[in-house]
Design a protein around this motif. Structure first.
Motif, short mmCIF file in Angstrom:
data_model
loop_
_atom_site.label_atom_id
_atom_site.label_comp_id
_atom_site.label_asym_id
_atom_site.label_seq_id
_atom_site.Cartn_x
_atom_site.Cartn_y
_atom_site.Cartn_z
N CYS A 185 -1.62 5.71 -9.52
CA CYS A 185 -2.14 4.74 -8.54
C CYS A 185 -1.48 3.38 -8.70
O CYS A 185 -1.14 2.73 -7.70
CB CYS A 185 -3.66 4.62 -8.67
SG CYS A 185 -4.55 6.12 -8.28
N GLU A 186 -1.30 2.95 -9.94
CA GLU A 186 -0.65 1.66 -10.19
C GLU A 186 0.79 1.66 -9.69
O GLU A 186 1.23 0.72 -9.03
CB GLU A 186 -0.69 1.33 -11.68
CG GLU A 186 -2.07 0.95 -12.17
CD GLU A 186 -2.15 0.75 -13.67
OE1 GLU A 186 -1.17 1.06 -14.40
OE2 GLU A 186 -3.21 0.27 -14.13
N ARG A 187 1.54 2.72 -9.98
CA ARG A 187 2.94 2.80 -9.55
C ARG A 187 3.05 2.79 -8.04
O ARG A 187 3.84 2.04 -7.45
CB ARG A 187 3.60 4.07 -10.11
CG ARG A 187 5.00 4.33 -9.56
CD ARG A 187 5.68 5.54 -10.17
NE ARG A 187 4.88 6.73 -10.25
CZ ARG A 187 4.72 7.61 -9.25
NH1 ARG A 187 5.28 7.39 -8.08
NH2 ARG A 187 3.99 8.70 -9.42
N VAL A 188 2.24 3.61 -7.38
CA VAL A 188 2.31 3.72 -5.92
C VAL A 188 1.86 2.42 -5.26
O VAL A 188 2.54 1.91 -4.36
CB VAL A 188 1.48 4.92 -5.42
CG1 VAL A 188 1.41 4.95 -3.90
CG2 VAL A 188 2.07 6.23 -5.94
N ALA A 189 0.75 1.85 -5.70
CA ALA A 189 0.25 0.61 -5.11
C ALA A 189 1.26 -0.52 -5.28
O ALA A 189 1.51 -1.30 -4.35
CB ALA A 189 -1.09 0.24 -5.72
N LYS A 190 1.88 -0.59 -6.44
CA LYS A 190 2.88 -1.64 -6.69
C LYS A 190 4.08 -1.46 -5.76
O LYS A 190 4.64 -2.44 -5.27
CB LYS A 190 3.33 -1.58 -8.15
CG LYS A 190 4.30 -2.66 -8.53
CD LYS A 190 4.66 -2.58 -10.00
CE LYS A 190 5.69 -3.64 -10.36
NZ LYS A 190 6.13 -3.54 -11.74
#
Length: 131
Positions: A32-37
């Motif tokens: 989620c962090e990778r995609v949102a960033k």
């Protein structure tokens, strides 16, 4: 059915591990962090997108989950290229399609919907002809 600490059933956890986790990632929160960033343009968008994904209220498509924040960066499952109604313009569109991808990967579906012709380039193998 058994669940992980993230609330994923065992099949979902295995799918996450085998398809979506990238080097250095350990769990769904990392994805989620990778995609949102990768997709957010502001801090507010990042926070909103991360929260929607992490709570599983919204999940982007597989290409986004696999490729956002990576060198590939390919976030969609297909491209749509407009096709005009002349032989020259049809072949110009096919040429454009071939330039987007390696020619052996281009799978073409030309469809006339709502009076507009489009050329679709799916990223998954076409298993059968579409009438």
């Amino acid at each position: 059915m058994s669940e992980t600490k993230e609330g994923l059933d065992l099949l979902a956890a295995e799918t996450l591990r085998s398809r979506y986790l990238r080097e250095g990632e350990e769990d769904w929160k990392d994805v989620c962090e990778r995609v949102a960033k990768a997709v957010a343009t502001t801090t507010e968008e990042y926070t909103e997108f991360f929260n929607l994904m992490n709570s599983k209220v919204f999940l982007p498509s597989s290409p986004t989950l696999m490729n956002a924040g990576t060198a590939s960066g390919q976030l969609s499952a297909c491209f749509v290229i407009p096709v005009e109604d002349s032989i020259e313009e049809i072949f110009d569109s096919v040429k454009t399609a071939a330039l987007y991808r390696r020619p052996e990967e281009v799978q073409v579906l030309i469809s006339q919907k709502s009076g507009q012709m489009v050329l679709l380039l799916p990223q998954v193998p076409v298993l059968r002809a579409v009438p």
